[in-house]
Scaffold this motif. Structure first.
Motif, PDB file in Angstrom:
ATOM      1  N   ARG A 684      24.446   9.630 -23.727  1.00  8.83           N
ATOM      2  CA  ARG A 684      23.959  10.050 -25.041  1.00  8.83           C
ATOM      3  C   ARG A 684      22.447  10.219 -25.059  1.00  8.83           C
ATOM      4  NH1 ARG A 684      27.867   6.335 -27.200  1.00  8.83           N
ATOM      5  NH2 ARG A 684      26.240   4.780 -27.534  1.00  8.83           N
ATOM      6  N   SER A 685      21.739   9.404 -24.291  1.00  5.76           N
ATOM      7  CA  SER A 685      20.272   9.477 -24.308  1.00  5.76           C
ATOM      8  C   SER A 685      19.713  10.356 -23.199  1.00  5.76           C
ATOM      9  CB  SER A 685      19.670   8.068 -24.212  1.00  5.76           C
ATOM     10  OG  SER A 685      20.155   7.387 -23.067  1.00  5.76           O
ATOM     11  N   GLY A 686      20.581  11.083 -22.489  1.00  6.67           N
ATOM     12  CA  GLY A 686      20.118  12.057 -21.508  1.00  6.67           C
ATOM     13  C   GLY A 686      19.413  11.466 -20.307  1.00  6.67           C
ATOM     14  N   GLN A 687      19.946  10.375 -19.747  1.00  4.81           N
ATOM     15  CA  GLN A 687      19.317   9.703 -18.607  1.00  4.81           C
ATOM     16  C   GLN A 687      20.268   9.741 -17.404  1.00  4.81           C
ATOM     17  OE1 GLN A 687      16.699   6.192 -19.843  1.00  4.81           O
ATOM     18  NE2 GLN A 687      18.317   6.080 -21.374  1.00  4.81           N
ATOM     19  N   ARG A 688      20.244  10.849 -16.693  1.00  2.54           N
ATOM     20  CA  ARG A 688      21.204  11.035 -15.608  1.00  2.54           C
ATOM     21  C   ARG A 688      21.009  10.048 -14.462  1.00  2.54           C
ATOM     22  NH1 ARG A 688      20.569  17.284 -14.419  1.00  2.54           N
ATOM     23  NH2 ARG A 688      18.453  16.749 -15.073  1.00  2.54           N
ATOM     24  N   ASN A 689      19.785   9.642 -14.199  1.00  3.33           N
ATOM     25  CA  ASN A 689      19.578   8.676 -13.120  1.00  3.33           C
ATOM     26  C   ASN A 689      20.212   7.329 -13.456  1.00  3.33           C
ATOM     27  OD1 ASN A 689      18.138  10.716 -11.967  1.00  3.33           O
ATOM     28  ND2 ASN A 689      16.133   9.739 -12.116  1.00  3.33           N
ATOM     29  N   VAL A 690      20.105   6.922 -14.708  1.00  6.41           N
ATOM     30  CA  VAL A 690      20.753   5.682 -15.137  1.00  6.41           C
ATOM     31  C   VAL A 690      22.268   5.860 -15.112  1.00  6.41           C
ATOM     32  CG1 VAL A 690      20.868   3.943 -16.956  1.00  6.41           C
ATOM     33  CG2 VAL A 690      18.736   5.167 -16.553  1.00  6.41           C
ATOM     34  N   VAL A 691      22.736   7.048 -15.475  1.00  2.00           N
ATOM     35  CA  VAL A 691      24.172   7.344 -15.382  1.00  2.00           C
ATOM     36  C   VAL A 691      24.650   7.146 -13.950  1.00  2.00           C
ATOM     37  CG1 VAL A 691      25.836   9.252 -15.432  1.00  2.00           C
ATOM     38  CG2 VAL A 691      24.303   8.894 -17.358  1.00  2.00           C
ATOM     39  N   ALA A 692      23.888   7.646 -12.978  1.00  2.00           N
ATOM     40  CA  ALA A 692      24.284   7.522 -11.574  1.00  2.00           C
ATOM     41  C   ALA A 692      24.376   6.066 -11.151  1.00  2.00           C
ATOM     42  CB  ALA A 692      23.291   8.266 -10.677  1.00  2.00           C
ATOM     43  N   HIS A 693      23.437   5.234 -11.587  1.00  2.04           N
ATOM     44  CA  HIS A 693      23.481   3.820 -11.215  1.00  2.04           C
ATOM     45  C   HIS A 693      24.684   3.124 -11.852  1.00  2.04           C
ATOM     46  CE1 HIS A 693      19.267   4.369  -9.828  1.00  2.04           C
ATOM     47  NE2 HIS A 693      19.606   3.414  -8.995  1.00  2.04           N
ATOM     48  N   HIS A 694      25.016   3.481 -13.082  1.00  5.32           N
ATOM     49  CA  HIS A 694      26.209   2.893 -13.706  1.00  5.32           C
ATOM     50  C   HIS A 694      27.479   3.326 -12.970  1.00  5.32           C
ATOM     51  CE1 HIS A 694      24.690   0.604 -17.056  1.00  5.32           C
ATOM     52  NE2 HIS A 694      23.897   1.587 -17.416  1.00  5.32           N
ATOM     53  N   HIS A 695      27.536   4.577 -12.560  1.00  5.18           N
ATOM     54  CA  HIS A 695      28.686   5.024 -11.777  1.00  5.18           C
ATOM     55  C   HIS A 695      28.787   4.230 -10.470  1.00  5.18           C
ATOM     56  CE1 HIS A 695      30.538   8.247 -13.985  1.00  5.18           C
ATOM     57  NE2 HIS A 695      29.402   8.896 -14.155  1.00  5.18           N
ATOM     58  N   ALA A 696      27.650   3.955  -9.846  1.00  8.58           N
ATOM     59  CA  ALA A 696      27.673   3.191  -8.593  1.00  8.58           C
ATOM     60  C   ALA A 696      28.204   1.781  -8.823  1.00  8.58           C
ATOM     61  CB  ALA A 696      26.268   3.149  -7.988  1.00  8.58           C
ATOM     62  N   LEU A 711      37.667   4.846  -8.257  1.00  5.87           N
ATOM     63  CA  LEU A 711      36.648   4.684  -7.220  1.00  5.87           C
ATOM     64  C   LEU A 711      36.096   6.038  -6.796  1.00  5.87           C
ATOM     65  CD1 LEU A 711      35.114   3.164  -4.961  1.00  5.87           C
ATOM     66  CD2 LEU A 711      37.156   3.406  -3.568  1.00  5.87           C
ATOM     67  N   ALA A 712      36.996   6.958  -6.478  1.00  6.11           N
ATOM     68  CA  ALA A 712      36.542   8.276  -6.021  1.00  6.11           C
ATOM     69  C   ALA A 712      35.729   8.980  -7.106  1.00  6.11           C
ATOM     70  CB  ALA A 712      37.747   9.125  -5.620  1.00  6.11           C
ATOM     71  N   ASP A 716      31.801   9.724  -6.486  1.00  8.44           N
ATOM     72  CA  ASP A 716      31.392  11.135  -6.448  1.00  8.44           C
ATOM     73  C   ASP A 716      30.352  11.435  -7.527  1.00  8.44           C
ATOM     74  OD1 ASP A 716      33.120  11.541  -4.365  1.00  8.44           O
ATOM     75  OD2 ASP A 716      34.686  12.503  -5.563  1.00  8.44           O
ATOM     76  N   ALA A 717      30.566  10.873  -8.725  1.00 10.48           N
ATOM     77  CA  ALA A 717      29.617  11.120  -9.817  1.00 10.48           C
ATOM     78  C   ALA A 717      28.250  10.536  -9.499  1.00 10.48           C
ATOM     79  CB  ALA A 717      30.161  10.534 -11.119  1.00 10.48           C
ATOM     80  N   ALA A 718      28.236   9.355  -8.884  1.00 10.87           N
ATOM     81  CA  ALA A 718      26.952   8.743  -8.514  1.00 10.87           C
ATOM     82  C   ALA A 718      26.229   9.594  -7.471  1.00 10.87           C
ATOM     83  CB  ALA A 718      27.183   7.331  -7.991  1.00 10.87           C
ATOM     84  N   LEU A 719      26.967  10.044  -6.471  1.00 11.29           N
ATOM     85  CA  LEU A 719      26.341  10.805  -5.384  1.00 11.29           C
ATOM     86  C   LEU A 719      25.926  12.200  -5.835  1.00 11.29           C
ATOM     87  CD1 LEU A 719      28.732   9.688  -2.526  1.00 11.29           C
ATOM     88  CD2 LEU A 719      26.323   9.080  -2.771  1.00 11.29           C
ATOM     89  N   GLU A 720      26.628  12.750  -6.834  1.00 15.03           N
ATOM     90  CA  GLU A 720      26.273  14.081  -7.344  1.00 15.03           C
ATOM     91  C   GLU A 720      24.856  14.107  -7.905  1.00 15.03           C
ATOM     92  OE1 GLU A 720      27.959  17.366 -10.600  1.00 15.03           O
ATOM     93  OE2 GLU A 720      28.939  15.411 -10.359  1.00 15.03           O
ATOM     94  N   VAL A 721      24.435  13.017  -8.534  1.00 18.93           N
ATOM     95  CA  VAL A 721      23.070  12.926  -9.065  1.00 18.93           C
ATOM     96  C   VAL A 721      22.127  12.329  -8.035  1.00 18.93           C
ATOM     97  CG1 VAL A 721      21.633  11.925 -10.895  1.00 18.93           C
ATOM     98  CG2 VAL A 721      23.941  12.721 -11.421  1.00 18.93           C
ATOM     99  N   ALA A 722      22.616  11.336  -7.277  1.00 17.93           N
ATOM    100  CA  ALA A 722      21.747  10.618  -6.343  1.00 17.93           C
ATOM    101  C   ALA A 722      21.153  11.544  -5.288  1.00 17.93           C
ATOM    102  CB  ALA A 722      22.533   9.488  -5.679  1.00 17.93           C
ATOM    103  N   GLY A 723      21.927  12.515  -4.823  1.00 18.51           N
ATOM    104  CA  GLY A 723      21.421  13.417  -3.781  1.00 18.51           C
ATOM    105  C   GLY A 723      20.212  14.214  -4.227  1.00 18.51           C
ATOM    106  N   PRO A 724      20.357  15.070  -5.239  1.00 15.33           N
ATOM    107  CA  PRO A 724      19.201  15.896  -5.644  1.00 15.33           C
ATOM    108  C   PRO A 724      18.048  15.110  -6.251  1.00 15.33           C
ATOM    109  CG  PRO A 724      21.087  16.260  -7.103  1.00 15.33           C
ATOM    110  CD  PRO A 724      21.586  15.457  -5.964  1.00 15.33           C
ATOM    111  N   HIS A 725      18.309  13.943  -6.810  1.00 20.20           N
ATOM    112  CA  HIS A 725      17.243  13.165  -7.442  1.00 20.20           C
ATOM    113  C   HIS A 725      16.677  12.082  -6.538  1.00 20.20           C
ATOM    114  CE1 HIS A 725      18.283  14.271 -11.895  1.00 20.20           C
ATOM    115  NE2 HIS A 725      18.133  15.319 -11.115  1.00 20.20           N
TER     116      HIS A 725
END
Length: 976
Positions: A684-696, A711-712, A716-725
């Motif tokens: 909701r607050s537009g923080q994709r990096n924090v989203v990635a850590h929660h997915h992890a 798990l998958a 996958d959602a964590a790595l989708e953001v973690a790679g480019p960022h």
């Protein structure tokens, strides 16, 4: 998300699969001779009409009677039923006298040919019933309401009972029962009361008439009205991000600039009609990002085109009162509504009767709840405010400002005065900026941001304007509006050019935005630049920028950059900041003994602190010290502080830190609950990096609980953001989760292959703070797989050095377990016993259960089944307490192999197998090769082949595919 389509000219619906499935289920009921009802409810612009039109086009089993309510006729008795009957053509193809059909009856043949058939079956049943009353002599008809000509229907439809509500039901009962009939009424809430009553009466008794379906649509606020109460209901909500994105890409042929695309999606809020209107409003140059976008993007005409119909029929006094409500909302756009007392004071001063609100409540536009007045639909609020002329908006804000008095309302009063101002006012701007920055003023970040932005608007052109815009951007960021913060920074850029302090503040906000939603390397550089610019003007803010830069480097896994960010010592540091800086420097350089003193002082101060940022730093210090209990306690306090201050940006961050700390303590269910909440708030607050850590974090929880799909998805959602960022920490945690899940399923070779690059030295090395946490898993996987023995010993020795530092309470027990796995016979048993003793001190069921499982396996392989059963049962119960489903299944398999009984014993054909055959069958059913099965079970491939042949013979099957299907079927039955 899938978008369901059909061939031909059927319109495409986006993100409505569940709703289309509900409509399809109704059609299937009719095709089988049963009846049904479905009520579609939703706010304007969400696609009620499109959904009904799609249902009409898709229905091929029989006839369709389709009409849409006419708002102008809502006060004419029986006009709704008249329109419904009028949509049935007469035998000669003409409408009923004095009427025009809204939508004709359509049959499958009609739809194939593109027009109505000359004589559709069953038409006489409609026209005969309608005509019985519609063709009375003119002298008997009289006049309609207000002297209008009559509609051609009697006061009551002909029916055995002679009462109006039964008329429609009688009509349906007299239709041709050999073919299904679908009756679609769009905007049924706009029908006149007698027609609504008849429609509701028929809908609640539809089961008494075979093969008749009623598909109705109403506005969202009318779904619970008495006429429709109790009907099966499907509510239309806003489109999800993915579906809205697909719609926009189709509207623009994929030509929209990414930033423009994001702005359109954000402004539309999932409303497909508004999104369509906004996309069509922009020129090709604006869509491509070559020309500036209009501000506001959704202006009054665009909003009124979607929701204005609900406002147009309201009395003028009601619209004036709603403008006051909408203007009062501007001060708290995300609040729970406007202050009712304030609105009523302003209304009375303007000569508006407070009773004017009643009409808005009846129309479902706004409602009063206690001391607040709020709009049911945010789009309506925006339409009321933006659709009013500028002079009327200013007058509304002026009235609200005049109705506010006292220091308690100082910020709100000054904000409304500024919103009513017609031009620059240096004095008002200074007063408003001072009130917005005052710590003694109770206000949320978004209120302060609005006040500072408006103060900048009425500030004459000078450096103060840029400074106020920058401060407004920071409060917008804290309030969870990163895109608004970016807009304010862009507006401040010109005035900030010649002022280092203002430039430093702008870079600080820009870096903080990138830290939560962008490449962390970019955030690091921006934050260091901010620190350099702010040093001479605001040393405390400069130190905060360096701490944020260290956080960016930590997320990237760059320990050298962490040290570089912390290295410069401020001239006059605050004690709490200096202790954190000194302690982290010592810890990052391996001087844990020196780090303990200053970091412990940071923890001590946290007990009485209420600043969420300092508390989050204290929670990080607790984890560095290995005090996970203190980390949980302090991060929970940080979460409470962030919520109390409405610091929306910090809430998901505090939830992330808390979930990770709880994961370290072994409280996986709590970690999952907090991470799931953090995921929602970060989105909701537009923080994709924090989203990635929660997915992890959620992937790590799933690796314990055993849900492969979850798990998958999370990994996958964590790595989708973690790679480019560049989020090395999130990526390492996600890969660790996958490897641990492999290990739980007995796939040691796969787990070792995943973890090896992360644990071993090299360019693919994992995050510096996570590597040692993964080491025990790698050692276990490598030993069980029978490979990488040298790497396992190297990892164990490196882990021993780290465990001696005291950074993790579980480390001593894990180290003893690693050494037991690597040790020869008698020494291994001593080490397992030592590991269990250390687990008793550290606590945590999951890690203790893993040691018990490995110890039980070791005992079974040395032909000591009785001792093995005791250890394995202890492990099973500990895994069950931890919710570690996949690990519990592995333990049950080991128990069966010892000849011991375990819970959930296998039934059916699989009960014929021996424990060892059953274990092999399950491994093969998962897709493992004979060699992989042999590695999992510590037996030879030849033994696996021998047992597998016997399994095939006992079960009467010939292939691995058949075995996989049989195992899946039997275990599904057993689970049920």
């Amino acid at each position: 998300m899938t978008t369901k389509t059909t061939t031909g000219t059927t319109p495409r619906l986006y993100g409505r699969d569940a709703e289309l499935d509900a409509v399809a289920a109704l059609s299937e009921r009719l095709s089988s001779g049963r009846s049904g009802v479905l009520l579609i409810a939703g706010e304007p612009g969400l696609g009620r009409t499109a959904l009904l039109e799609r249902a009409v086009r898709d229905f091929t089993a029989g006839r369709v009677l389709h009409t849409r309510a006419a708002p102008a006729e809502r006060h004419l008795a029986h006009s709704g039923l008249h329109a419904l009957l009028s949509s049935a053509p007469s035998p000669a193809g003409a409408p009923l006298p004095g009427t025009a059909p809204s939508h004709p009856v359509r049959t499958p043949g009609d739809r194939a040919a593109g027009g109505p058939a000359p004589h559709p079956p069953g038409r006489e049943a409609f026209t005969g019933l309608a005509g019985a009353g519609a063709r009375r002599p003119a002298a008997d008809r009289g006049t309609g309401p207000g002297g209008l000509p009559p509609l051609g229907l009697p006061p009551t439809l002909p029916s055995p009972s002679g009462t109006a509500p039964t008329g429609l039901l009688d009509l349906l009962e007299r239709t041709d029962r050999n073919r299904p009939l679908l009756v679609c009424v769009d905007d049924a809430h706009l029908w006149d009361p007698p027609s609504r009553a008849a429609l509701g009466f028929a809908a609640r008794r539809a089961d008494s008439v075979p093969a008749v379906g009623l598909l109705l649509s109403v506005a969202g606020h009318r779904a619970g009205a008495p006429d429709f109460a109790g009907l099966p209901l499907v509510r239309l909500g806003p489109l999800g991000d993915r579906a809205a994105g697909v719609l926009l890409d189709d509207l623009t042929s994929g030509t929209a600039d990414p930033l423009v695309r994001d702005a359109l999606l954000r402004e539309a809020g999932g409303n497909p009609a508004l999104l369509t209107a906004l996309a069509r409003r922009l020129s090709p140059a604006q869509l491509a990002g070559h020309a500036p976008l209009p501000r506001p993007l959704a202006d009054g005409p665009a909003l009124n085109g979607v929701v204005g119909g609900r406002l147009a029929e309201l009395p003028p006094a009601t619209r004036d009162l709603l403008l006051l409500v909408a203007a009062a909302h501007e001060h708290r756009p995300d609040g729970c509504g406007a202050d009712a007392a304030l609105v009523l004071r302003a209304a009375r001063a303007a000569g508006i009767d407070p009773a004017a609100l009643d009409a808005a409540e009846r129309a479902g536009v706004a409602r009063s709840t206690g001391d607040r007045v709020r709009f049911d639909d945010p789009l309506v609020r925006r339409a009321v405010h933006r659709g009013a002329p500028l002079a009327r908006r200013r007058a509304a804000h002026a009235r609200l400002a005049a109705a506010l008095d006292g220091d308690r309302d100082r910020l709100a009063r000054l904000t409304h005065r500024a919103l009513a101002a017609e031009g620059p006012d240096a004095r008002l701007a200074a007063e408003l900026a001072a009130a917005a920055a005052a710590p003694d003023v109770r206000a949320e970040p978004l209120q302060r941001s609005l006040a500072l932005a408006r103060a900048a608007d009425v500030t004459p052109a000078d450096g103060s304007r840029a400074a106020r815009l920058t401060a407004a951007a920071e409060y917008a960021r804290l309030g969870g509006r990163p895109h608004r913060a970016a807009e304010l920074l862009a507006a401040a850029r010109e005035g900030a050019a010649g002022h280092d302090a203002v430039r430093g503040g702008a870079e600080l906000v820009r870096g903080a935005l990138a830290l939560r939603d962008g490449p962390v390397a970019d955030a690091y550089e921006a934050l260091l630049m901010a620190a350099a610019l702010l040093d001479p003007h605001d040393p405390e803010a400069a130190q905060g920028a360096r701490f944020a830069a260290m956080e960016a480097a930590w997320a990237a896994g760059d320990s050298a950059s962490c040290l570089a960010a912390l290295d410069p010592r401020p001239a006059r540091p605050r004690p709490e900041d200096d202790d954190f800086r000194t302690g982290m420097l010592d810890a990052l350089t391996g001087r844990f003994g020196d780090a303990r003193g200053p970091l412990r002082r940071v923890l001590d101060r946290a007990a009485c602190d209420d600043d969420p940022l300092r508390l989050l730093r204290a929670g990080a210090a607790a984890l560095v010290l290995g005090d996970v209990a203190a980390a949980c306690r302090i991060n929970a306090r940080a979460l409470a502080a962030a919520r109390a201050r409405a610091a929306v940006t910090l809430v998901p961050l505090a939830l992330e830190h808390l979930a990770y700390a709880e994961l370290r303590t072994g409280r996986h269910a709590r970690a999952r609950a907090h991470a799931e909440e953090g995921l929602r708030t970060a989105h909701r607050s537009g923080q994709r990096n924090v989203v990635a850590h929660h997915h992890a974090v959620l992937a790590l929880v799933a690796s314990i609980e055993g849900d492969r799909t979850l798990l998958a998805g999370h990994a996958d959602a964590a790595l989708e953001v973690a790679g480019p960022h560049g989020l090395a920490q999130a990526a390492s945690l996600a890969e660790w989760a996958r490897a641990r899940a492999d290990l739980g399923r007995g796939m040691a070779l796969d787990a070792a292959a995943r973890l090896g690059p992360l644990v071993r030295p090299g360019h693919r090395r994992g995050h510096f703070a996570v590597r040692m946490l993964m080491a025990p898993c790698f050692v276990e996987a490598a030993v069980l797989a029978g490979e990488c023995a040298a790497d396992a010993r190297t990892a164990a020795e490196e882990f021993a050095v780290w465990a001696a530092l005291g950074g993790d309470p579980q480390a001593p027990a894990q180290l003893a377990r690693c050494r037991a796995l690597l040790a020869p016979g008698p020494e291994a048993e001593t080490l397992y016993a030592h590991a269990l003793a250390r687990h008793e001190r550290a606590g945590g069921d999951f890690e203790r259960a893993r040691t018990l499982l490995l110890y039980g396996k070791w005992l079974r392989r040395r032909r000591r089944p009785r001792e093995a059963r005791g250890r394995l049962k202890d492990a099973l119960y500990a895994f069950e307490r931890s919710g570690a489903t996949v690990w519990a299944e592995q333990t049950r398999a080991e128990l069966r192999a010892t000849g011991g009984a375990a819970a959930r014993e296998t039934a059916g054909p699989l009960a014929r197998l021996t424990p060892q055959q059953l274990r092999i069958a399950r491994c093969v059913a998962e897709g493992a090769t004979n060699r992989e099965v042999a590695l999992r079970l510590s037996i030879s491939p030849r033994t696996v082949d021998h047992h597998l042949r016997n399994v095939f013979a006992l079960l009467g099957i010939r292939s691995r595919v058949e075995l996989s299907r049989l195992v899946a079927r039997e275990e599904t039955v057993g689970a049920g």
